[in-house]
Design a protein around this motif. Structure first.
Motif, short mmCIF file in Angstrom:
data_model
loop_
_atom_site.label_atom_id
_atom_site.label_comp_id
_atom_site.label_asym_id
_atom_site.label_seq_id
_atom_site.Cartn_x
_atom_site.Cartn_y
_atom_site.Cartn_z
N LYS A 129 0.84 -1.20 0.00
CA LYS A 129 0.00 0.00 0.00
C LYS A 129 0.88 1.26 0.00
N PRO A 130 0.28 2.45 -0.11
CA PRO A 130 1.10 3.67 -0.12
C PRO A 130 1.92 3.87 1.15
N ARG A 131 1.49 3.28 2.25
CA ARG A 131 2.27 3.41 3.48
C ARG A 131 1.89 2.27 4.44
N ALA A 132 2.76 2.06 5.41
CA ALA A 132 2.49 1.08 6.46
C ALA A 132 1.63 1.73 7.54
N LEU A 133 1.31 0.97 8.56
CA LEU A 133 0.60 1.48 9.74
C LEU A 133 1.54 1.38 10.92
N ALA A 134 1.68 2.47 11.66
CA ALA A 134 2.51 2.49 12.87
C ALA A 134 1.61 2.48 14.09
N LEU A 135 1.83 1.53 14.99
CA LEU A 135 1.07 1.47 16.24
C LEU A 135 1.85 2.16 17.36
N PRO A 136 1.16 2.80 18.28
CA PRO A 136 1.85 3.45 19.40
C PRO A 136 2.27 2.46 20.48
N ASP A 137 1.55 1.34 20.57
CA ASP A 137 1.85 0.35 21.60
C ASP A 137 1.24 -0.98 21.15
N HIS A 138 1.20 -1.97 22.07
CA HIS A 138 0.70 -3.29 21.69
C HIS A 138 -0.66 -3.59 22.29
N ASP A 139 -1.41 -2.59 22.70
CA ASP A 139 -2.75 -2.81 23.24
C ASP A 139 -3.68 -3.31 22.12
N PRO A 140 -4.35 -4.46 22.30
CA PRO A 140 -5.19 -5.01 21.23
C PRO A 140 -6.31 -4.09 20.78
N MET A 141 -6.97 -3.42 21.71
CA MET A 141 -8.06 -2.52 21.33
C MET A 141 -7.55 -1.33 20.54
N THR A 142 -6.42 -0.78 20.98
CA THR A 142 -5.80 0.33 20.25
C THR A 142 -5.43 -0.11 18.83
N ALA A 143 -4.89 -1.31 18.73
CA ALA A 143 -4.47 -1.83 17.43
C ALA A 143 -5.66 -1.99 16.49
#
Length: 509
Positions: A125-139
């Protein structure tokens, strides 16, 4: 400027040069022979690298995020797989090689820079996704936001969409996670690994630019879309073969080293499934795995051990989640045959049969339903019971009771799993002999004696007693299992399908 006639007109005026650098695309060199052309390419790359190194500002040591605890990582993978598989199932793959990049404080800026080449958009895709942490709900929320933004990006540029082409799947192909690295997605592990490899190149380029010149500048929205939906690149996608039935699906098959389980595993793999093979026979599973990979099919994960042991079941589920990100279906096939009249059976024989044939199915049902519910995309449980569940045989009581219990377990799983989209069904085969070890250890001889025939006549005897007078094979059972795991049976749960040639005494009721 993209490749095409306008670019060729510009290059025609540069014949005295060694090549051109296309911003956000790549380097093109030319010469009268390939060796000189390669030398010019390597020289240009070396000079660019030297220039960047000379201007690089040595970054401070990247923050060291703690490693993600094992249980937390399993929950993260299940949440992500459920989130990225809304339109079609995807396999996940972990790549720790991107850990250094994922741990950087400027990760969001690096990801916003986009890919370093239009070719990369095909894979990530045009870019990846960066997560701030490993919380499942946040992800899960981050994936939903990514998909929403991708749809909005398509809407903003829809007039640029080439005729007869539909927008791509809006979900991320590569997700960068601090404390881990990258989680990539694909129709199988190889496809996912390719996306991760490309992300490694793109984000590394962005990091090199950031360390030398400051935050990289992405191309604008409309130009990104022109590359994303460039007909030349879309044509490459059209050359890919049609995805097989179970592309992106993950199934556990127990008793996979021989007999019915082996036949089911082979059939599912040829249809594109990513498999976890479970059995006591490690050598037999290795043989199945080698047969699959030699045929160019996805490499399965291996989960050795006794599935009546809760720790082994937990390890099996862990293997599925770590290898492929989650689970779509389970074929509960592991079992043994046990002969003897009720007066002859010992308590150990009785308990052993129930433990291996029924308790193991309960434990894996429990673990599978928990994972499927957490993943949030339903699933299918297929129980390999037996004709004996409805038509028991004398001197085969422990086996018949265990298989009847399995049918009842299936029905309860259907009742309890329906609201979560979890289906449960059973297959009742009869007398499957090809590649089966069920008949080893004297069982063939004992059943032949019970019917008053010679051991070598047993297969024909079983075929002669069914209505169709047909032998039942592992292929027959595998095709029925495939149906129950597929969307073709998406409205079927709590059912029993006989694969026995028609044994009237064993009709489901």
């Amino acid at each position: 400027m993209r490749s095409g006639f306008p670019l060729s007109a510009v290059v025609a005026e540069l014949a005295d040069r060694d090549g051109v650098v296309l911003a956000h695309h790549g380097l093109v060199t030319w010469a009268n022979d390939s060796e000189t052309c390669l030398e010019r390419t390597l020289d240009a790359v070396a000079r660019a690298t030297s220039f960047i190194d000379a201007n690089r500002v040595a970054p401070s040591a990247p923050p060291r995020h703690d490693d993600i605890p094992a249980d937390d990582l399993d929950r993260l993978l299940l949440a992500l797989r459920g989130a990225v598989s809304r339109s079609r199932p995807r396999v996940l793959s972990i790549d720790p090689e991107l850990r250094t990049l994922a741990d950087r404080t400027d990760l969001a800026d690096l990801v916003d820079a986009g890919v370093s080449s239009a070719d990369h958009m095909l894979r990530m895709k045009p870019r990846a996704l960066a997560l701030p942490d490993h919380d499942p709900m946040t992800a899960a929320s981050a994936v939903a936001a990514y998909a929403s933004e991708y749809r909005a990006y398509v809407d903003r540029n829809v007039e640029l969409l080439p005729d007869d082409y539909r927008p791509h799947d809006p979900y991320p192909r590569v997700i960068l996670v601090p404390g881990l690295g990258a989680i990539s997605t694909g129709v199988n592990s190889q496809d996912a690994a390719m996306a991760s490899e490309i992300a490694h190149h793109s984000v590394t380029v962005a990091a090199a630019v950031a360390d030398a010149f400051g935050p990289p500048e992405p191309i604008d929205d409309r130009e990104t879309f022109r590359f994303d939906y460039w007909p030349l690149e879309l044509f490459k996608l059209s050359l890919k073969p049609q995805e097989p039935l179970f592309a992106g699906h993950v199934f556990i098959v127990t008793g996979a080293a021989s007999g019915i389980g082996r036949g089911i595993a082979m059939d599912l793999a040829t249809k594109g499934a990513s498999l976890v093979l479970a059995d006591l026979d490690l050598e037999g599973m290795a043989d199945v795995a080698q047969t699959l990979t030699t045929a160019g099919l996805p490499e399965p994960a291996i989960a050795p051990g006794d599935q009546s042991d809760p720790d082994v079941v937990a390890a099996t589920m862990h293997a599925a989640i770590r290898a492929f990100g989650g689970i779509d279906g389970v074929v509960l096939n592991a079992g043994i045959g046990m002969t003897g009249t009720l007066e002859e059976l010992t308590l150990d024989q009785w308990n052993s049969t129930l433990r291996i044939n029924l308790s193991s199915a309960f434990l894996l049902t429990q673990a599978s339903m928990r994972a499927m519910r957490e993943q949030g995309r339903g699933g299918s449980l297929v129980y390999i019971a037996s004709k004996n569940a409805f038509g028991p045989g004398a001197a085969f009581g422990a086996y018949s009771v265990s298989k009847a219990g399995m049918v009842q377990l299936m029905r309860i799983a259907a009742l309890e799993g329906g609201a979560a989209g979890i289906r449960a069904n059973a297959v009742n085969p009869d007398a499957v002999f090809d590649n089966s070890r069920l008949w080893d250890g004297g069982l063939r001889e004992e059943r032949a004696a019970a019917h008053g025939i010679k051991p070598e006549e047993l297969e024909d005897f079983y075929a002669s007693r069914n209505l169709l007078h047909r032998r039942v094979t592992t292929t027959d059972v595998a095709q029925t299992v495939s149906f129950l795991l597929s969307e073709q049976s998406s409205r079927t749960t709590g059912s029993v399908i006989p694969v026995d040639g028609g044994v009237a005494a064993a009709f489901p009721r």
